[in-house]
Design a protein around this motif. Structure first.
Motif, PDB file in Angstrom:
ATOM      1  N   ILE A 280      26.592 106.845   2.064  1.00 13.53           N
ATOM      2  CA  ILE A 280      25.502 106.622   1.722  1.00 13.53           C
ATOM      3  C   ILE A 280      24.332 106.624   2.935  1.00 13.53           C
ATOM      4  O   ILE A 280      23.394 107.230   2.838  1.00 13.53           O
ATOM      5  CB  ILE A 280      25.312 105.095   1.247  1.00 13.53           C
ATOM      6  CG1 ILE A 280      26.356 104.952  -0.100  1.00 13.53           C
ATOM      7  CG2 ILE A 280      24.052 104.586   0.853  1.00 13.53           C
ATOM      8  CD1 ILE A 280      26.345 103.638  -0.593  1.00 13.53           C
ATOM      9  N   GLY A 281      24.930 106.516   4.017  1.00 14.95           N
ATOM     10  CA  GLY A 281      23.823 106.288   5.013  1.00 14.95           C
ATOM     11  C   GLY A 281      23.355 108.067   5.711  1.00 14.95           C
ATOM     12  O   GLY A 281      22.341 108.175   6.172  1.00 14.95           O
ATOM     13  N   VAL A 282      24.189 108.805   5.120  1.00 13.24           N
ATOM     14  CA  VAL A 282      23.661 110.282   5.769  1.00 13.24           C
ATOM     15  C   VAL A 282      22.560 110.724   5.149  1.00 13.24           C
ATOM     16  O   VAL A 282      21.732 111.476   5.824  1.00 13.24           O
ATOM     17  CB  VAL A 282      24.885 111.578   5.109  1.00 13.24           C
ATOM     18  CG1 VAL A 282      24.736 111.378   3.637  1.00 13.24           C
ATOM     19  CG2 VAL A 282      24.803 112.756   6.014  1.00 13.24           C
ATOM     20  N   HIS A 283      22.066 110.334   4.092  1.00 11.57           N
ATOM     21  CA  HIS A 283      20.658 110.435   3.639  1.00 11.57           C
ATOM     22  C   HIS A 283      19.637 109.813   4.313  1.00 11.57           C
ATOM     23  O   HIS A 283      18.627 110.771   4.760  1.00 11.57           O
ATOM     24  CB  HIS A 283      20.424 109.660   2.093  1.00 11.57           C
ATOM     25  CG  HIS A 283      21.119 110.350   0.939  1.00 11.57           C
ATOM     26  ND1 HIS A 283      20.690 111.486   0.509  1.00 11.57           N
ATOM     27  CD2 HIS A 283      21.881 109.722   0.108  1.00 11.57           C
ATOM     28  CE1 HIS A 283      21.373 111.809  -0.623  1.00 11.57           C
ATOM     29  NE2 HIS A 283      22.008 110.669  -0.953  1.00 11.57           N
ATOM     30  N   PHE A 284      19.626 108.763   4.914  1.00  5.58           N
ATOM     31  CA  PHE A 284      18.452 108.322   5.796  1.00  5.58           C
ATOM     32  C   PHE A 284      18.806 108.934   7.188  1.00  5.58           C
ATOM     33  O   PHE A 284      17.886 108.848   7.897  1.00  5.58           O
ATOM     34  CB  PHE A 284      18.536 106.889   5.741  1.00  5.58           C
ATOM     35  CG  PHE A 284      19.155 105.803   6.379  1.00  5.58           C
ATOM     36  CD1 PHE A 284      19.939 104.946   5.737  1.00  5.58           C
ATOM     37  CD2 PHE A 284      19.535 105.788   7.652  1.00  5.58           C
ATOM     38  CE1 PHE A 284      20.764 104.012   6.254  1.00  5.58           C
ATOM     39  CE2 PHE A 284      20.309 104.783   8.275  1.00  5.58           C
ATOM     40  CZ  PHE A 284      21.196 103.956   7.557  1.00  5.58           C
ATOM     41  N   PHE A 285      20.205 109.283   7.893  1.00 10.30           N
ATOM     42  CA  PHE A 285      20.335 109.662   9.141  1.00 10.30           C
ATOM     43  C   PHE A 285      19.703 111.233   9.193  1.00 10.30           C
ATOM     44  O   PHE A 285      19.137 111.681   9.916  1.00 10.30           O
ATOM     45  CB  PHE A 285      21.644 109.612   9.689  1.00 10.30           C
ATOM     46  CG  PHE A 285      22.001 108.278   9.976  1.00 10.30           C
ATOM     47  CD1 PHE A 285      21.518 107.502  10.873  1.00 10.30           C
ATOM     48  CD2 PHE A 285      23.138 107.813   8.997  1.00 10.30           C
ATOM     49  CE1 PHE A 285      22.175 106.160  11.242  1.00 10.30           C
ATOM     50  CE2 PHE A 285      23.581 106.642   9.347  1.00 10.30           C
ATOM     51  CZ  PHE A 285      23.216 105.731  10.455  1.00 10.30           C
ATOM     52  N   ASP A 286      19.831 111.582   7.974  1.00  8.00           N
ATOM     53  CA  ASP A 286      19.448 113.282   7.908  1.00  8.00           C
ATOM     54  C   ASP A 286      17.759 113.239   7.809  1.00  8.00           C
ATOM     55  O   ASP A 286      17.235 113.675   8.508  1.00  8.00           O
ATOM     56  CB  ASP A 286      19.785 113.839   6.621  1.00  8.00           C
ATOM     57  CG  ASP A 286      19.192 115.436   6.610  1.00  8.00           C
ATOM     58  OD1 ASP A 286      19.739 116.136   7.469  1.00  8.00           O
ATOM     59  OD2 ASP A 286      18.393 115.424   5.695  1.00  8.00           O
ATOM     60  N   MET A 287      17.362 112.353   7.110  1.00 15.07           N
ATOM     61  CA  MET A 287      15.783 112.050   6.868  1.00 15.07           C
ATOM     62  C   MET A 287      15.071 111.956   8.329  1.00 15.07           C
ATOM     63  O   MET A 287      14.136 112.489   8.669  1.00 15.07           O
ATOM     64  CB  MET A 287      15.407 110.996   5.780  1.00 15.07           C
ATOM     65  CG  MET A 287      14.102 110.759   5.834  1.00 15.07           C
ATOM     66  SD  MET A 287      13.675 109.285   4.861  1.00 15.07           S
ATOM     67  CE  MET A 287      14.110 107.876   5.902  1.00 15.07           C
ATOM     68  N   ILE A 288      15.636 110.776   8.856  1.00 16.87           N
ATOM     69  CA  ILE A 288      15.075 110.454  10.384  1.00 16.87           C
ATOM     70  C   ILE A 288      15.242 111.468  11.279  1.00 16.87           C
ATOM     71  O   ILE A 288      14.381 111.698  12.284  1.00 16.87           O
ATOM     72  CB  ILE A 288      15.568 108.981  10.906  1.00 16.87           C
ATOM     73  CG1 ILE A 288      16.765 108.868  10.937  1.00 16.87           C
ATOM     74  CG2 ILE A 288      14.875 107.840   9.901  1.00 16.87           C
ATOM     75  CD1 ILE A 288      17.307 107.821  11.769  1.00 16.87           C
ATOM     76  N   THR A 289      16.456 112.211  11.435  1.00 18.42           N
ATOM     77  CA  THR A 289      16.389 113.452  12.590  1.00 18.42           C
ATOM     78  C   THR A 289      15.726 114.379  12.164  1.00 18.42           C
ATOM     79  O   THR A 289      14.870 115.151  12.939  1.00 18.42           O
ATOM     80  CB  THR A 289      17.915 113.851  12.626  1.00 18.42           C
ATOM     81  OG1 THR A 289      18.669 114.016  11.358  1.00 18.42           O
ATOM     82  CG2 THR A 289      18.772 112.577  13.384  1.00 18.42           C
ATOM     83  N   TRP A 290      15.637 114.609  10.733  1.00 18.94           N
ATOM     84  CA  TRP A 290      14.806 115.804  10.318  1.00 18.94           C
ATOM     85  C   TRP A 290      13.062 115.400  10.757  1.00 18.94           C
ATOM     86  O   TRP A 290      12.301 116.355  11.333  1.00 18.94           O
ATOM     87  CB  TRP A 290      14.530 115.866   8.712  1.00 18.94           C
ATOM     88  CG  TRP A 290      14.205 116.861   8.210  1.00 18.94           C
ATOM     89  CD1 TRP A 290      13.918 118.494   8.505  1.00 18.94           C
ATOM     90  CD2 TRP A 290      13.026 116.932   6.878  1.00 18.94           C
ATOM     91  NE1 TRP A 290      13.180 118.820   7.649  1.00 18.94           N
ATOM     92  CE2 TRP A 290      12.722 118.010   6.895  1.00 18.94           C
ATOM     93  CE3 TRP A 290      12.535 115.572   6.408  1.00 18.94           C
ATOM     94  CZ2 TRP A 290      11.590 118.418   5.566  1.00 18.94           C
ATOM     95  CZ3 TRP A 290      11.639 115.927   5.447  1.00 18.94           C
ATOM     96  CH2 TRP A 290      11.133 117.353   4.874  1.00 18.94           C
ATOM     97  N   ILE A 291      12.837 114.370  10.792  1.00 25.55           N
ATOM     98  CA  ILE A 291      11.629 113.750  10.924  1.00 25.55           C
ATOM     99  C   ILE A 291      11.200 113.555  12.578  1.00 25.55           C
ATOM    100  O   ILE A 291      10.156 114.051  13.203  1.00 25.55           O
ATOM    101  CB  ILE A 291      10.801 112.714  10.412  1.00 25.55           C
ATOM    102  CG1 ILE A 291      11.162 112.905   8.804  1.00 25.55           C
ATOM    103  CG2 ILE A 291       9.519 112.189  10.759  1.00 25.55           C
ATOM    104  CD1 ILE A 291      10.488 111.852   7.801  1.00 25.55           C
ATOM    105  N   PHE A 292      12.073 113.017  13.136  1.00 21.93           N
ATOM    106  CA  PHE A 292      11.916 112.395  14.420  1.00 21.93           C
ATOM    107  C   PHE A 292      12.688 112.987  15.410  1.00 21.93           C
ATOM    108  O   PHE A 292      12.470 112.712  16.622  1.00 21.93           O
ATOM    109  CB  PHE A 292      12.083 110.698  14.457  1.00 21.93           C
ATOM    110  CG  PHE A 292      11.218 110.069  13.795  1.00 21.93           C
ATOM    111  CD1 PHE A 292      10.118 109.718  14.221  1.00 21.93           C
ATOM    112  CD2 PHE A 292      11.480 109.757  12.507  1.00 21.93           C
ATOM    113  CE1 PHE A 292       9.031 109.016  13.296  1.00 21.93           C
ATOM    114  CE2 PHE A 292      10.656 108.959  11.562  1.00 21.93           C
ATOM    115  CZ  PHE A 292       9.543 108.705  12.021  1.00 21.93           C
ATOM    116  N   GLY A 293      13.623 114.142  15.190  1.00 23.01           N
ATOM    117  CA  GLY A 293      14.190 114.583  16.216  1.00 23.01           C
ATOM    118  C   GLY A 293      15.710 114.465  16.531  1.00 23.01           C
ATOM    119  O   GLY A 293      16.259 113.456  15.759  1.00 23.01           O
ATOM    120  N   ASN A 294      16.522 115.152  17.364  1.00 12.80           N
ATOM    121  CA  ASN A 294      18.020 114.810  17.460  1.00 12.80           C
ATOM    122  C   ASN A 294      18.299 113.700  18.173  1.00 12.80           C
ATOM    123  O   ASN A 294      17.435 113.110  18.762  1.00 12.80           O
ATOM    124  CB  ASN A 294      18.285 116.124  18.284  1.00 12.80           C
ATOM    125  CG  ASN A 294      18.500 117.326  17.301  1.00 12.80           C
ATOM    126  OD1 ASN A 294      18.710 117.172  16.261  1.00 12.80           O
ATOM    127  ND2 ASN A 294      18.405 118.559  18.071  1.00 12.80           N
TER     128      ASN A 294
END
Ligand SMILES: NC(=O)c1ccc[n+]([C@@H]2O[C@H](COP(=O)([O-])OP(=O)(O)OC[C@H]3O[C@@H](n4cnc5c(N)ncnc54)[C@H](O)[C@@H]3O)[C@@H](O)[C@H]2O)c1
Length: 313
Positions: free
Chosen positions: A183-197
């Motif tokens: 479930i979390g992969v959705h938001f971990f992807d979203m925040i790294t996409w927006i805020f970096g590695n």
């Protein structure tokens, strides 16, 4: 018009794929699922061949080469631990793959598939629908244009799941990767996409129903909290089963709605050559793989999400 085959066609998410294939002007010619409760095919793909054994399905893909039914794309809606082998199956038959999240469970599998993409000339794209969510795309632009170097974030993701979840493959870490992966992969992807590695990844709490921790990204410090326990839903979420919120520097950005109808948009992007692939999702897969291995450190006043602090202290 492109021909599609769908793997895992009998499951919960498959109808969104069938719909997206048809809505984007394409057709389903074959489908695979060991479970034969697939009457829904009559609605979207009445002429599709259906298989319960992967050997027969693969033989069909091979036989159709060079005919009008040759499969160009394989859509993968099977349990997470099978994604890597189903992507390889698509590549073996010269087809591109569109694979549900998480694309695979480990960075090692990503690296192997990158090699196979080079060898075969085939490509896998994944479904991470938050990347095509209008509000989130706007937020990405806003952050990109902001002068602020580092943002303070509180991320809350509550999505109710009943007893069935824990008894199905989704409740088995070996198959789903666990709560933060599935479930979390959705938001971990979203925040790294927006805020970096990520530069730091700490887990504070990890149970079957709750996970919480702290991440440092290039442009944000993130206190995150994830649960499938509906008792955490805020009072204002009356009637809803999901609550998603991102507090950025104290300002609330809510994105609970408009999340489930995005498969058509993802398909349209993939078919236009704008899909997200192995390289794009590597940071999120690395984060969730690390979380799977990390021992929970316990909560602390300084870096824990307030909900985790409240429920543990
Ligand atoms: N993008 C999203 O928001 C979203 C939401 C839910 C699920 N998903 C993802 O979609 C995928 C499927 O999830 P679901 O909720 O539909 O699960 P599900 O359990 O409802 O469906 C999975 C289907 O795969 C079939 N299957 C099992 N083994 C198979 C095999 N060897 N070959 C072919 N089919 C096989 C099962 O019989 C079942 O019909 C997962 O990767 C999940 O993480 C994504």
């Amino acid at each position: 018009m492109k021909n599609f085959a769908v793997i895992g066609v009998g499951g919960y998410i498959a109808p969104r794929h069938l719909e997206a294939i048809v809505k984007t002007g394409n057709r389903v010619v074959a489908a695979l699922d060991p479970n034969d409760s697939v009457g829904l095919l009559d609605r979207y793909a009445p002429d599709a061949k259906f298989f319960t054994a992967s050997e027969d399905f693969e033989a069909y893909l091979q036989d159709m080469k060079g005919t009008e039914n040759e499969v160009h794309y394989v859509s993968i809606c099977s349990p997470n631990h099978l994604h890597a082998s189903h992507i390889k199956m698509a590549f073996r038959h010269g087809a591109d793959a569109i694979c549900e999240k998480p694309i695979v469970l480990t960075v090692e599998e990503i690296e192997e598939l990158k090699g196979l993409e080079k060898q075969t000339g085939c490509k896998v794209s994944t479904i991470l629908q938050l990347r095509v969510h209008d509000a989130i795309r706007n937020l990405k632009t806003q952050i990109k244009n902001s002068d602020k170097k580092k943002h303070e974030i509180e991320l809350t993701y509550i999505t109710s799941r009943g007893d069935w979840y824990h008894r199905s493959w989704k409740g088995e870490t070996r198959k789903s990767g666990g709560l933060t992966t599935n479930i979390g992969v959705h938001f971990f992807d979203m925040i790294t996409w927006i805020f970096g590695n990520p530069t730091k990844n700490v887990v504070h709490v990890k149970t079957d129903t709750i996970a919480s921790g702290y991440l440092e990204l290039e442009r944000a410090n993130v206190k995150w909290f994830l649960t499938v326990d509906r008792s955490f839903l805020p009072e204002g979420a009356a009637g809803k089963t999901t609550f998603r919120s991102l507090k950025i520097d104290g300002n609330e950005f809510e994105f609970s709605d408009g999340f489930t109808e995005l498969h058509n948009t993802v398909y349209a992007s993939v078919l236009n050559g704008m899909g997200y692939g192995l390289e794009d999702v590597t940071p999120a897969i690395k984060i969730v793989e690390d979380i799977r291995e990390l021992e929970p450190a316990g909560v602390n006043e300084e870096t824990s999400h307030p909900t985790a602090l409240n429920c543990i202290l």
